[in-house]
Scaffold this motif. Sequence first.
Motif, PDB file in Angstrom:
ATOM      1  N   GLU A   1     -15.222   9.352  23.399  1.00 25.46           N
ATOM      2  CA  GLU A   1     -16.269   7.963  23.679  1.00 25.46           C
ATOM      3  C   GLU A   1     -15.602   6.548  24.580  1.00 25.46           C
ATOM      4  N   PHE A   2     -14.865   5.747  23.531  1.00 27.30           N
ATOM      5  CA  PHE A   2     -14.544   4.316  23.763  1.00 27.30           C
ATOM      6  C   PHE A   2     -13.768   4.711  25.689  1.00 27.30           C
ATOM      7  N   VAL A   3     -13.378   5.499  25.735  1.00 22.92           N
ATOM      8  CA  VAL A   3     -12.630   4.955  26.781  1.00 22.92           C
ATOM      9  C   VAL A   3     -14.053   5.630  28.354  1.00 22.92           C
ATOM     10  N   LEU A   4     -14.250   6.573  27.980  1.00 20.93           N
ATOM     11  CA  LEU A   4     -15.331   6.723  29.069  1.00 20.93           C
ATOM     12  C   LEU A   4     -16.978   6.220  29.011  1.00 20.93           C
ATOM     13  N   ARG A   5     -16.842   5.060  27.918  1.00 16.71           N
ATOM     14  CA  ARG A   5     -18.072   3.565  27.991  1.00 16.71           C
ATOM     15  C   ARG A   5     -17.564   2.725  28.099  1.00 16.71           C
ATOM     16  N   THR A   6     -16.302   2.851  28.718  1.00 16.10           N
ATOM     17  CA  THR A   6     -15.956   0.915  28.965  1.00 16.10           C
ATOM     18  C   THR A   6     -15.498   1.453  30.252  1.00 16.10           C
ATOM     19  N   ASN A   7     -15.299   2.144  31.051  1.00 21.95           N
ATOM     20  CA  ASN A   7     -15.333   2.081  32.460  1.00 21.95           C
ATOM     21  C   ASN A   7     -16.526   3.552  32.800  1.00 21.95           C
ATOM     22  N   LYS A   8     -17.981   3.235  31.945  1.00 21.03           N
ATOM     23  CA  LYS A   8     -18.421   3.301  32.445  1.00 21.03           C
ATOM     24  C   LYS A   8     -19.375   4.593  33.431  1.00 21.03           C
ATOM     25  N   ASN A   9     -18.792   6.271  32.775  1.00 22.43           N
ATOM     26  CA  ASN A   9     -19.193   7.449  32.910  1.00 22.43           C
ATOM     27  C   ASN A   9     -19.588   7.714  31.210  1.00 22.43           C
ATOM     28  N   TRP A  10     -20.509   8.905  31.639  1.00 19.27           N
ATOM     29  CA  TRP A  10     -21.225   9.911  30.963  1.00 19.27           C
ATOM     30  C   TRP A  10     -20.666  10.393  29.895  1.00 19.27           C
ATOM     31  N   ILE A  11     -20.691  10.214  28.576  1.00 19.82           N
ATOM     32  CA  ILE A  11     -20.003  11.487  27.399  1.00 19.82           C
ATOM     33  C   ILE A  11     -20.178  12.610  27.086  1.00 19.82           C
ATOM     34  N   GLY A  12     -19.911  13.624  26.943  1.00 16.84           N
ATOM     35  CA  GLY A  12     -20.357  14.330  26.048  1.00 16.84           C
ATOM     36  C   GLY A  12     -20.229  15.532  24.412  1.00 16.84           C
ATOM     37  N   THR A  13     -20.193  15.831  24.232  1.00 13.86           N
ATOM     38  CA  THR A  13     -20.247  16.431  23.303  1.00 13.86           C
ATOM     39  C   THR A  13     -19.014  18.566  22.810  1.00 13.86           C
ATOM     40  N   SER A  14     -18.697  18.701  22.566  1.00 16.54           N
ATOM     41  CA  SER A  14     -17.807  19.956  22.235  1.00 16.54           C
ATOM     42  C   SER A  14     -17.064  20.318  23.586  1.00 16.54           C
ATOM     43  N   LYS A  15     -17.109  21.666  23.898  1.00 14.55           N
ATOM     44  CA  LYS A  15     -17.330  21.150  25.482  1.00 14.55           C
ATOM     45  C   LYS A  15     -16.868  20.108  26.285  1.00 14.55           C
ATOM     46  N   TRP A  16     -17.898  19.528  25.922  1.00 10.69           N
ATOM     47  CA  TRP A  16     -18.187  18.594  27.454  1.00 10.69           C
ATOM     48  C   TRP A  16     -17.176  17.488  27.427  1.00 10.69           C
ATOM     49  N   ILE A  17     -16.598  17.361  25.887  1.00 11.50           N
ATOM     50  CA  ILE A  17     -15.990  16.264  25.986  1.00 11.50           C
ATOM     51  C   ILE A  17     -14.774  16.278  26.852  1.00 11.50           C
ATOM     52  N   TYR A  18     -14.470  17.714  27.137  1.00 14.06           N
ATOM     53  CA  TYR A  18     -13.036  17.627  27.985  1.00 14.06           C
ATOM     54  C   TYR A  18     -13.469  17.392  29.107  1.00 14.06           C
ATOM     55  N   ARG A  19     -14.980  18.428  29.667  1.00 11.92           N
ATOM     56  CA  ARG A  19     -15.553  18.121  30.943  1.00 11.92           C
ATOM     57  C   ARG A  19     -15.888  16.576  31.390  1.00 11.92           C
TER      58      ARG A  19
END
Length: 242
Positions: A168-186
């Motif tokens: 979550e941290f690396v995605l949000r600090t780079n203004k990217n969408w996050i996900g849960t479960s399989k969508w974390i990797y995606r």
Amino acid sequence: MGEEKIINPFQAAEMFVNMYYPDCNGALLAGSVVRGEATDTSDLDIIVFDSKMDSSYRESSIKFGWHIELFVHNLDSYKSFFISDCERARPSLPRMVSEGFVLKDDGIISSIKNEACLLLENGPEEWSSDIIRIKRYFITDTLDDFIGSEQRAEEIFIAGTLAEMVSEFVLRTNKNWIGTSKWIYRSLKEYDKEFAKRFVDAFDCYYQTGEKHKVIQIVDSVLEPHGGRLFEGFLLGKKNNK
């Protein structure tokens, strides 16, 4: 699903809409079958837009040999879901709409798809420095628990929590969408394929061998551009006493 899955997914989705929502304004098929990533356990994600509906709802069923996840909206209700999905940075409905294969359309789908695509292109709201600081502290705290733990049973669950927090941290600090479960990797892969590979390798190494150093390294590499680990001086909720 086995032998029951004999109908083409696109044909099955069209049959479902024509049978149960023949007068709807529009319908889309989304999910793994549209992306060409279907597995034996994939279902059909069908979104129906119907102006006659008072409110939105979700319903699951098995029809034509397929598990079907149905999302029904009127021509206004989807907008609040778009907003709430974007506020939590998990654009489930906008993503489904943007990628959706048109099953039926009386002229409304194009504008709804445009709304979804624009939201996805804009990305989530940028984190404030205060939020980043709070997240750094709790990641540091969880990392310390991970490093210090000598109980394998506890470590497994700490590692899972740490993986979600850091992704979550690396995605949000780079203004990217996050996900849960399989969508974390995606989501990580959409952001940076090489980083996603290193991230997975680090946690996979830990789960297979119990070795923690790769996890510790990747967590530190994520925190470092924002000041590194944080403990000393962290303050939350304290008020001045007069």
